[in-house]
Write an enzyme that holds these catalytic residues in place. Structure first.
Site, PDB file in Angstrom:
ATOM      1  N   LYS A 237       0.848  -1.200   0.000  1.00  0.00           N
ATOM      2  CA  LYS A 237       0.000   0.000   0.000  1.00  0.00           C
ATOM      3  C   LYS A 237       0.880   1.244   0.000  1.00  0.00           C
ATOM      4  CE  LYS A 237      -1.882   2.787   3.101  1.00  0.00           C
ATOM      5  NZ  LYS A 237      -1.907   4.035   2.343  1.00  0.00           N
TER       6      LYS A 237
ATOM      7  N   GLU B  49       9.782   0.940  10.660  1.00  0.00           N
ATOM      8  CA  GLU B  49      10.770   2.018  10.540  1.00  0.00           C
ATOM      9  C   GLU B  49       9.996   3.298  10.823  1.00  0.00           C
ATOM     10  OE1 GLU B  49      12.658   4.742   9.935  1.00  0.00           O
ATOM     11  OE2 GLU B  49      12.674   4.504   7.752  1.00  0.00           O
TER      12      GLU B  49
ATOM     13  N   CYS C 195      13.100  10.670   7.787  1.00  0.00           N
ATOM     14  CA  CYS C 195      13.047  10.071   9.126  1.00  0.00           C
ATOM     15  C   CYS C 195      14.377  10.255   9.870  1.00  0.00           C
ATOM     16  CB  CYS C 195      12.638   8.617   9.065  1.00  0.00           C
ATOM     17  SG  CYS C 195      13.421   7.738   7.751  1.00  0.00           S
TER      18      CYS C 195
ATOM     19  N   GLU D 296       8.846  14.438  16.805  1.00  0.00           N
ATOM     20  CA  GLU D 296       9.252  14.503  15.404  1.00  0.00           C
ATOM     21  C   GLU D 296       8.336  15.495  14.674  1.00  0.00           C
ATOM     22  OE1 GLU D 296       8.523  11.045  12.750  1.00  0.00           O
ATOM     23  OE2 GLU D 296      10.566  11.359  12.053  1.00  0.00           O
TER      24      GLU D 296
HETATM   25  P1  NAP Z   1       1.351   7.630   8.796  1.00  0.00           P
HETATM   26  O1  NAP Z   1      -0.094   7.842   9.094  1.00  0.00           O
HETATM   27  O2  NAP Z   1       2.143   6.841   9.729  1.00  0.00           O
HETATM   28  O3  NAP Z   1       1.417   7.007   7.314  1.00  0.00           O
HETATM   29  C1  NAP Z   1       2.300   6.022   6.851  1.00  0.00           C
HETATM   30  C2  NAP Z   1       1.532   4.937   6.097  1.00  0.00           C
HETATM   31  O4  NAP Z   1       0.691   4.207   7.003  1.00  0.00           O
HETATM   32  C3  NAP Z   1       0.599   5.477   5.015  1.00  0.00           C
HETATM   33  O5  NAP Z   1       0.588   4.599   3.925  1.00  0.00           O
HETATM   34  C4  NAP Z   1      -0.724   5.497   5.750  1.00  0.00           C
HETATM   35  O6  NAP Z   1      -1.862   5.552   4.945  1.00  0.00           O
HETATM   36  C5  NAP Z   1      -0.653   4.211   6.514  1.00  0.00           C
HETATM   37  N1  NAP Z   1      -1.600   4.140   7.612  1.00  0.00           N
HETATM   38  C6  NAP Z   1      -2.231   5.158   8.267  1.00  0.00           C
HETATM   39  N2  NAP Z   1      -3.039   4.671   9.217  1.00  0.00           N
HETATM   40  C7  NAP Z   1      -2.936   3.327   9.181  1.00  0.00           C
HETATM   41  C8  NAP Z   1      -3.526   2.263   9.927  1.00  0.00           C
HETATM   42  N3  NAP Z   1      -4.388   2.491  10.910  1.00  0.00           N
HETATM   43  N4  NAP Z   1      -3.174   0.988   9.622  1.00  0.00           N
HETATM   44  C9  NAP Z   1      -2.285   0.731   8.644  1.00  0.00           C
HETATM   45  N5  NAP Z   1      -1.718   1.702   7.894  1.00  0.00           N
HETATM   46  C10 NAP Z   1      -2.023   2.977   8.164  1.00  0.00           C
HETATM   47  O7  NAP Z   1       2.053   8.997   8.583  1.00  0.00           O
HETATM   48  P2  NAP Z   1       1.370  10.403   8.220  1.00  0.00           P
HETATM   49  O8  NAP Z   1       0.049  10.566   8.952  1.00  0.00           O
HETATM   50  O9  NAP Z   1       1.344  10.517   6.754  1.00  0.00           O
HETATM   51  O10 NAP Z   1       2.421  11.417   8.821  1.00  0.00           O
HETATM   52  C11 NAP Z   1       2.343  11.771  10.180  1.00  0.00           C
HETATM   53  C12 NAP Z   1       3.699  11.859  10.812  1.00  0.00           C
HETATM   54  O11 NAP Z   1       4.338  10.586  10.751  1.00  0.00           O
HETATM   55  C13 NAP Z   1       4.696  12.773  10.116  1.00  0.00           C
HETATM   56  O12 NAP Z   1       4.526  14.100  10.433  1.00  0.00           O
HETATM   57  C14 NAP Z   1       6.003  12.203  10.607  1.00  0.00           C
HETATM   58  O13 NAP Z   1       6.296  12.673  11.889  1.00  0.00           O
HETATM   59  C15 NAP Z   1       5.739  10.732  10.657  1.00  0.00           C
HETATM   60  N6  NAP Z   1       6.227  10.050   9.427  1.00  0.00           N
HETATM   61  C16 NAP Z   1       7.396   9.389   9.487  1.00  0.00           C
HETATM   62  C17 NAP Z   1       7.887   8.789   8.340  1.00  0.00           C
HETATM   63  C18 NAP Z   1       9.177   8.043   8.332  1.00  0.00           C
HETATM   64  O14 NAP Z   1       9.814   7.919   7.297  1.00  0.00           O
HETATM   65  N7  NAP Z   1       9.576   7.455   9.423  1.00  0.00           N
HETATM   66  C19 NAP Z   1       7.198   8.874   7.142  1.00  0.00           C
HETATM   67  C20 NAP Z   1       5.983   9.551   7.124  1.00  0.00           C
HETATM   68  C21 NAP Z   1       5.517  10.126   8.276  1.00  0.00           C
HETATM   69  P3  NAP Z   1      -2.366   6.959   4.363  1.00  0.00           P
HETATM   70  O15 NAP Z   1      -1.712   7.004   3.060  1.00  0.00           O
HETATM   71  O16 NAP Z   1      -3.850   6.870   4.291  1.00  0.00           O
HETATM   72  O17 NAP Z   1      -1.911   8.021   5.307  1.00  0.00           O
END
Ligand code: NAP
Ligand code: MG
Length: 496
Positions: A191, A266, A300, A397
């Site tokens: 996904k 990660e 990250c 973060e």
């Molecule tokens: P996120 O919600 O953790 O999204 C990462 C992935 O997980 C996306 O594909 C997301 O889908 C999916 N996801 C969301 N809710 C889920 C659930 N309940 N079960 C399974 N998968 C799920 O990240 P974000 O909301 O886009 O960003 C929020 C914060 O996360 C950022 O500000 C940052 O601090 C952190 N982040 C960290 C990294 C990293 O590289 N470590 C990357 C992105 C974000 P959707 O596409 O629908 O969101």
């Protein structure tokens, strides 16, 4: 629709496609019939649409992945898997410009980085991982049990894997997961992030063209809820690999308990950069800037907590602030852009809210601090000083171009390491000094999966990448990634 003039015909043609899910080698309508708008974060305009899957589509993808796992992908000899993966890498290189343009317009990252960093990197990752197929065998053992024995281990693919990735590095995050899984002999239900599915869909097409059999790589575009949730909880998935926020990582871990699927995570960090006064301060300051302003801090491993010795502090901070003011912020496809937008309106609000709260909690705004313009999601490269533990900007973060800078005195190394380690995260870190004793003493004390010395980044496919503490479970890249996608079977034969 008017397109950015830097876009090639190939990229425009791809944007115009009615994108579907990729299941069993076919482009499939989502069961929901719904579509999501794909936005250019540099303008806020819709540039394409993607299919929005639900759990019924995940079921179909898992069934296809299972058939491919038990069928063609298991039967193909390791050397042939290598050849397919190398062909996949070549196709990526043949379409490098198109992929880089799509990556840039969808993620906001400047084109030059997408072309020379991400696209080059994913081809390398495929070749590196593709090389393991013929080399990842098991061992034999010197047994001390009574009698005569022949024992050995087999390294076998873990099975059908679910992979959930974020929007910050759509190509890289996809390939860091796809390449080791393919090499190990697993099949995939991936996904992509809802904001950035385009390049994953394009490489899905290239995978088929390269000879990856139908059903080996399935792409289920859509939202975390329901698609990500369905993957994490699915009884037909043997392992889930996730990159993203700690909060979602926790949910995935809980959902995975049903069938106790393997979980790797990660989860980002709050990585310290530590500059001692004997360091090459010019090089250190330049690296500080790129470590936090590269891709608008949406990395990250971003160096988001800076510790500078008090004797070097003014010099380093002046250079970092100068750079922050000079960085050319603009659309990723505009020539000369050094920093693009953040991914979305939501991320823009999150980052500016953090900058505001930092000042309310007593931090000093040293550079930047504001949104730029009202089109697209641009934030100024921002530096806060006088930040302390307990402030949200220091502890959490931000995932934006916001640096928290702090001074240290002639404290002993233990105290400095304790400050750097006072975080629930433990992903990356960097140490700047010419003193080998200091460098290696710090390296052994930092609680981080990655310690860089006199650099903040070491983007090589061979080096394991992952975090201590709440930065995650497991390591991507390197042989460690192969281990995450394989099971070890011990076979013991008692000879009579
Ligand atoms: P996120 O919600 O953790 O999204 C990462 C992935 O997980 C996306 O594909 C997301 O889908 C999916 N996801 C969301 N809710 C889920 C659930 N309940 N079960 C399974 N998968 C799920 O990240 P974000 O909301 O886009 O960003 C929020 C914060 O996360 C950022 O500000 C940052 O601090 C952190 N982040 C960290 C990294 C990293 O590289 N470590 C990357 C992105 C974000 P959707 O596409 O629908 O969101
Ligand atoms: Mg989220």
């Amino acid at each position: 629709m008017t397109y950015h003039p830097a876009l090639s015909e190939a990229a425009k043609a791809f944007l115009k496609c009615e994108h579907q899910l990729l299941i069993d080698g076919n482009k499939v309508e989502p069961s929901s019939g719904k579509r999501t708008d794909i936005i250019d974060p540099g303008t806020g305009n819709v540039i394409s649409t993607a299919a929005e899957a639900n759990s019924a589509d995940v079921d179909k993808a898992v069934a296809a992945a299972r058939r491919a796992f038990e069928g063609p992908w298991r039967q193909i000899k390791p050397a042939e898997r290598t050849r397919i993966m190398f062909r996949f890498a070549e196709l990526i290189e043949e379409h490098a410009d198109e992929l880089a343009e799509l990556e840039s317009i969808n993620s906001g990252k400047p084109l030059v980085f997408c072309r020379n960093g991400d696209v080059v990197g994913i081809a390398e990752m495929l070749r590196y991982m593709g090389g393991w197929t013929t080399k990842m065998g098991g061992d034999t053992h010197n047994i001390s049990l009574p009698g005569e024995w022949h024992t050995y281990t087999l390294r076998e693919p873990v099975g059908v894997v679910g992979q959930i990735i974020p929007w910050n590095f759509p190509l890289n995050m996809a390939m860091w997961k796809i390449a080791p899984a393919l090499a190990a002999g697993c099949t995939i239900v991936m996904k992509p992030a809802v904001q950035t599915p385009l390049t994953a869909l394009r490489i899905g097409e290239l995978a088929l063209e390269a000879g990856v059999p139908p059903g080996v790589l399935n792409l289920v575009t859509g939202r975390g809820d329901p698609v990500g949730e369905a993957i994490a909880a699915h009884p037909g998935i043997d392992k889930v690999a996730f990159t993203g926020s700690t909060e979602v990582g926790r949910r995935i871990t809980q959902a995975a308990t049903g069938n106790l699927k393997r979980v790797s995570l990660e989860l980002g960090g709050k990585s310290p950069v530590i500059i001692f006064p004997d360091a090459d301060l010019e090089a250190a300051a330049a690296a500080v800037s790129s470590s936090i302003f590269f891709h608008a801090g949406q990395v990250c491993a971003a160096g988001s907590r800076l510790y500078v010795h008090e004797r070097a502090f003014d010099q380093v901070m002046e250079a970092v602030a100068k750079r922050a003011r000079e960085i050319r912020v603009g659309h990723g496809l505009d020539q000369g852009t050094e920093m693009g937008p953040v991914i979305s309106q939501q991320q823009l609000e999150r980052v500016t809210r953090y900058i505001q709260s930092g000042q309310e909690e007593g931090a000093t705004l040293f550079a930047g601090g504001n949104r730029i313009g009202d089109q697209g999601y641009f934030v100024q490269p921002t530096v806060l000083t006088d930040t302390k533990p307990g402030m949200a900007v220091h502890d959490e973060e931000i995932f934006g171009p916001v640096l928290c800078a702090m001074k240290f005195g002639d404290d002993d190394i233990e105290q400095l390491a304790a400050s750097a380690n006072a975080s629930p995260y433990g992903l990356a870190s960097s140490i700047w000094t010419r003193d080998l004793n200091v460098a290696h003493k710090m390296a052994s004390r930092l609680q981080a999966g990655i310690v860089n010395i006199n650099t903040h980044s070491s983007p090589d496919a061979t080096l394991p990448y992952g975090g201590y503490k709440q930065s995650g479970w497991g390591r991507e890249r390197g042989f460690d990634a192969i281990e995450m996608y394989t099971e070890v079977k011990a076979v013991a034969v008692k000879l009579s």
